[in-house]
Design a protein around this motif. Structure first.
Motif, PDB file in Angstrom:
ATOM      1  N   ALA A 178     -34.630   6.621  26.021  1.00  0.00           N
ATOM      2  CA  ALA A 178     -33.547   6.531  25.037  1.00  0.00           C
ATOM      3  C   ALA A 178     -34.003   6.682  23.594  1.00  0.00           C
ATOM      4  O   ALA A 178     -33.172   6.799  22.700  1.00  0.00           O
ATOM      5  CB  ALA A 178     -32.807   5.202  25.201  1.00  0.00           C
ATOM      6  N   GLY A 179     -35.289   6.616  23.362  1.00  0.00           N
ATOM      7  CA  GLY A 179     -35.776   6.768  21.992  1.00  0.00           C
ATOM      8  C   GLY A 179     -35.425   5.619  21.084  1.00  0.00           C
ATOM      9  O   GLY A 179     -35.161   5.813  19.897  1.00  0.00           O
ATOM     10  N   VAL A 180     -35.420   4.403  21.642  1.00  0.00           N
ATOM     11  CA  VAL A 180     -35.153   3.211  20.831  1.00  0.00           C
ATOM     12  C   VAL A 180     -36.259   2.193  21.053  1.00  0.00           C
ATOM     13  O   VAL A 180     -36.868   2.136  22.120  1.00  0.00           O
ATOM     14  CB  VAL A 180     -33.768   2.582  21.128  1.00  0.00           C
ATOM     15  N   VAL A 181     -36.503   1.396  20.025  1.00  0.00           N
ATOM     16  CA  VAL A 181     -37.449   0.290  20.105  1.00  0.00           C
ATOM     17  C   VAL A 181     -36.768  -0.951  19.564  1.00  0.00           C
ATOM     18  O   VAL A 181     -35.852  -0.862  18.742  1.00  0.00           O
ATOM     19  CB  VAL A 181     -38.762   0.590  19.341  1.00  0.00           C
ATOM     20  N   GLY A 182     -37.217  -2.096  20.036  1.00  0.00           N
ATOM     21  CA  GLY A 182     -36.609  -3.337  19.589  1.00  0.00           C
ATOM     22  C   GLY A 182     -37.171  -4.524  20.327  1.00  0.00           C
ATOM     23  O   GLY A 182     -38.237  -4.447  20.942  1.00  0.00           O
ATOM     24  N   ALA A 183     -36.432  -5.614  20.291  1.00  0.00           N
ATOM     25  CA  ALA A 183     -36.861  -6.871  20.892  1.00  0.00           C
ATOM     26  C   ALA A 183     -36.226  -7.044  22.269  1.00  0.00           C
ATOM     27  O   ALA A 183     -35.003  -7.124  22.387  1.00  0.00           O
ATOM     28  CB  ALA A 183     -36.456  -8.034  19.997  1.00  0.00           C
ATOM     29  N   VAL A 184     -37.068  -7.107  23.292  1.00  0.00           N
ATOM     30  CA  VAL A 184     -36.601  -7.391  24.650  1.00  0.00           C
ATOM     31  C   VAL A 184     -36.344  -8.888  24.741  1.00  0.00           C
ATOM     32  O   VAL A 184     -37.186  -9.701  24.364  1.00  0.00           O
ATOM     33  CB  VAL A 184     -37.635  -6.944  25.701  1.00  0.00           C
ATOM     34  N   GLU A 185     -35.160  -9.241  25.226  1.00  0.00           N
ATOM     35  CA  GLU A 185     -34.751 -10.643  25.290  1.00  0.00           C
ATOM     36  C   GLU A 185     -34.843 -11.166  26.726  1.00  0.00           C
ATOM     37  O   GLU A 185     -35.272 -10.442  27.629  1.00  0.00           O
ATOM     38  CB  GLU A 185     -33.342 -10.772  24.728  1.00  0.00           C
TER      39      GLU A 185
END
Length: 161
Positions: free
Chosen positions: A75-82
């Motif tokens: 998906a071409g996204v990065v962030g915080a996995v919860e």
């Protein structure tokens, strides 16, 4: 620096009692100052179905690392996995074998212009109700329901940039 090539092959895949272990994410963001929630869905590689990013959990990574990698690659996204939304047992349509799917929400911090599967997939931000309609996998719809229940909880803390 991130690698712009997706992992391939099954030699590092994790299995449990004959079931392939897969990990996925529901990438989400708050669209505007009103805090409108959106989730990101992607097309399958062949473009016939919409789903959330997911793929094999490999031996050399934690479940959270696998979830992060799949979101980046597909998906071409990065962030915080919860915290986990749960796990589901399902049968693969393409291979006819059983999988165990682990799903997580990911609060997206950045949407990239270049990512490994950019030329293979489309990505679309949409409202939860729309995503539930277009998502082809029953177990991903259930994970989305768990996510919606969680964010509606009075104990959930909304994080925004």
């Amino acid at each position: 620096m991130m690698c712009l090539v997706s992992r391939t092959g099954r030699e590092l895949q994790r299995y449990d009692m004959g079931r392939r272990l897969v990990v996925g994410c529901i990438p989400y963001r708050y669209k505007n100052e009103n805090g409108e929630l959106e989730v990101l869905v992607i097309s399958s590689q062949k473009g016939h179905a919409m789903m959330f990013p997911k793929g094999g959990w490999e031996l050399d990574e934690s479940v959270e690392e696998a979830a992060t990698r799949e979101c980046f690659e597909e998906a071409g996204v990065v962030g915080a996995v919860e915290c986990t939304l749960g796990k589901w047992s399902f049968k693969s349509k393409s291979r006819g074998i059983y999988h165990e799917g682990h799903m997580f929400p990911m609060l997206v911090a950045e949407q990239l212009e270049l990512w490994p599967e950019k030329n293979l997939r489309q990505r679309v931000w949409m409202k939860v109700e729309e995503a539930r309609e277009v998502c082809q996998s029953w177990w991903m719809k259930e994970a989305l329901d768990v996510f919606v229940e969680r964010i509606a909880s009075p104990t959930f803390t909304k994080q925004q940039d």
